[in-house]
Scaffold this motif. Structure first.
Motif, short mmCIF file in Angstrom:
data_model
loop_
_atom_site.label_atom_id
_atom_site.label_comp_id
_atom_site.label_asym_id
_atom_site.label_seq_id
_atom_site.Cartn_x
_atom_site.Cartn_y
_atom_site.Cartn_z
N TYR A 255 0.83 -1.20 0.00
CA TYR A 255 0.00 0.00 0.00
C TYR A 255 0.87 1.26 0.00
O TYR A 255 0.61 2.21 -0.72
CB TYR A 255 -0.91 -0.01 1.23
CG TYR A 255 -1.69 1.26 1.44
CD1 TYR A 255 -2.75 1.58 0.61
CD2 TYR A 255 -1.34 2.14 2.45
CE1 TYR A 255 -3.45 2.74 0.79
CE2 TYR A 255 -2.05 3.31 2.65
CZ TYR A 255 -3.10 3.60 1.81
OH TYR A 255 -3.79 4.76 1.99
N VAL A 260 -3.57 1.75 -3.03
CA VAL A 260 -4.65 0.85 -2.58
C VAL A 260 -4.94 -0.29 -3.52
O VAL A 260 -5.20 -1.40 -3.07
CB VAL A 260 -6.03 1.55 -2.40
CG1 VAL A 260 -6.40 1.65 -0.97
CG2 VAL A 260 -6.14 2.82 -3.14
N THR A 295 -10.74 -2.18 1.33
CA THR A 295 -10.03 -1.04 0.75
C THR A 295 -10.97 0.04 0.24
O THR A 295 -10.52 0.99 -0.38
CB THR A 295 -9.13 -1.50 -0.41
OG1 THR A 295 -9.93 -2.21 -1.36
CG2 THR A 295 -8.01 -2.39 0.05
#
Lengths: 419, 81
Positions: A255, A260, A295
């Motif tokens: 990340y 993401v 996410t």
């Protein structure tokens, strides 16, 4: 139109038609038929996909508790496997218990010798790796380390450079022949034992946190370096490393470096990999939905009190999950409102939950209040109104791809799963 | 981080899908199609390495072409916040 279908199905149709030599007219018919079946196999709007997904994931997870394989005594790197690893992924632990990396190499650095060379560069070496023995002199207040000079040579470290690597405060370091002598600047009140441990952990060479490297040959005659410990940032900066394929097993590190979307892919890859390693199977759709949910806020959120379940909009839903008092007190202090839009809240309130047929409302036009009008005109409008009214009460269906609705389902699924 | 570390192209990594910033017109059409508002879309942070890389601004909608085992390829949308 073919564009309504997913790419893979489109490709399959194209391939089939090519093989059978089917022309445009007939092909169109096939496409229509496939589209029909595709639509039939889709979930209905407001179907509780989250619950289905949660159950599909939990079943193999319970199996896993009972039969996680243990590879005792096998050579190689010991990594966390089975249920503990799965819990680690979905709870979004910042640091996995056994971080590891898979490092691929550039074609130019593909040979074995080059791979070993790079592996050597990557492996972290600390001062303690070179120390044969150390002596604490309590009278003169010094620590003397006897160094392994041959090993130093092997790693291309000069004895004279060693003092430069030691960056501890308030000490003097001196290299004398085969010995490294450390003297605290202030003679009083020094814990030499503590200092010794700090000293031995001094980073000398390589990439920090990477404690083991193993060079092995993978499919397709390629040399791959696997490591214990990870440091994606630093490893990607090393020359010869293939920056398009090198990964680590920590979604958080991915990340930080790749964002993401890559983290989402990493979560899916790790979860599916862990499940499949145990000889169990879960459809990727369930895992990808969970990863999407984790996410959806732009960063990785675990499933649980400090993740998705603890960040729900509804006060009642949060209360029903965990820490009831904390949420009800803060809600009372802040004067929160609960619009009762979710599932849990509505169950608490004994109402129909927004799911399945309960999610839809009927919309109809109320008969308008009669305004003063000439009689014949009024008659006309009335007739019109009647017609309209017959048509209007349609089910207001939420669009299938409407993501927020899905997100809500997923949230619920997560909560269910935890329970 | 070293110089090379700054220069690596993260968009080329296998885990990173293809990104594209939607134009205003496309944005309106998308929201109309999904019958939703911008705020209800999944988010992507402004500080995300991808967002800074493709220089998307706050309020933009990113179209993400994801590779999938089951569908081959499909699109997903994220709002930059």
């Amino acid at each position: 139109m073919m564009t309504d279908l997913p790419l893979k199905i489109r490709e399959e149709i194209d391939e089939y038609c090519k093989k059978k030599g089917i022309e445009s007219e007939k092909k169109h018919e096939i496409v229509e038929k496939v589209k029909h079946f595709y639509r039939m196999s889709m979930y209905d709007p407001e179907e509780a996909v989250g619950v289905v997904s949660a159950q599909s994931l939990s079943e193999p997870a319970t199996q896993m508790t009972m039969r996680t394989y243990h590879f005792a005594g096998t050579a190689g790197i010991q990594v966390t496997l089975g249920l503990p690893r799965l819990a680690e992924i979905f709870d979004a632990k910042k640091e996995p218990e056994t971080p590891s990396m898979t490092i691929y190499l550039d074609p130019e650095h593909g040979s074995e010798t080059k791979a070993i060379e790079i592996a050597k560069k990557i492996k972290e070496v600390k001062l303690k790796d070179f120390v044969l023995s150390n002596v604490i002199d309590l009278i003169n207040l010094t620590i003397t380390c006897h160094m392994d000079v041959e090993k130093l040579k092997k790693f291309d470290v000069d004895m004279k450079d060693l003092p430069k690597h030691v960056k501890l405060k308030n000490i003097d370091v001196e290299a004398k022949g085969k010995e490294l002598i450390i003297m605290p600047k202030k003679a009083d009140n020094v814990n030499l034992h503590k200092l010794k441990y700090k000293l031995l952990e001094t980073h000398i060479k390589g990439v920090k946190n990477i404690s083991h490297v193993i060079v092995s040959k993978e499919e397709g005659d390629e040399w791959v370096i696997s490591t214990l410990g990870s440091n994606l940032h630093k490893v990607l900066a090393i020359e010869g490393v293939d920056t398009t394929r090198t990964t680590c097993n920590n979604p958080f590190e991915i990340y930080d470096v790749f964002g993401v979307e890559a983290a989402r892919n990493s979560i899916i890859k790790e979860a599916v990999g862990t499940i499949e390693e145990q000889g169990l199977g879960v459809d990727i759709r369930y895992v990808s939905m969970l990863a999407d949910l984790m996410t959806s806020g732009g960063k990785i959120m675990g499933i649980g009190r400090y993740g998705i379940a603890g960040n729900k909009d509804s006060v009642l839903a949060r209360m029903a999950f965990e820490e009831t008092k904390k949420h009800i007190i803060s809600a009372a202090i802040e004067g929160m409102r609960d619009p009762l839009k979710g599932h849990v809240e509505n169950i608490i309130m004994n109402q129909v939950i927004p799911m399945g047929t309960g999610a839809f409302t009927l919309v109809g036009r109320m008969p308008e209040v009669k305004v003063e009008q000439p009689e014949d005109e009024a008659e006309e409008t009335k007739a019109e109104k009647k017609e309209e009214k017959a048509e209007k009460p349609v089910k207001k269906k939420a669009e299938k791809e409407e993501k927020p609705a899905k997100a809500k389902e997923k949230k619920k699924a997560a909560a269910k799963k935890k329970k | 981080m070293s110089l090379k570390g700054d220069c690596i192209n993260i968009l080329e990594h296998v885990l990173v899908p293809k990104f594209r910033v939607l134009s205003d017109e496309e944005k309106a059409r998308l929201l109309e199609k999904l019958k939703t508002t911008k705020e209800k879309l999944p988010k992507i942070l402004q500080v995300d390495p991808i967002v800074t890389n493709i220089e998307a601004k706050k309020g933009d909608i990113l179209e993400i072409k994801r590779k999938s085992e089951v569908a081959g390829e499909y699109v997903y949308y994220r709002l930059v916040v």
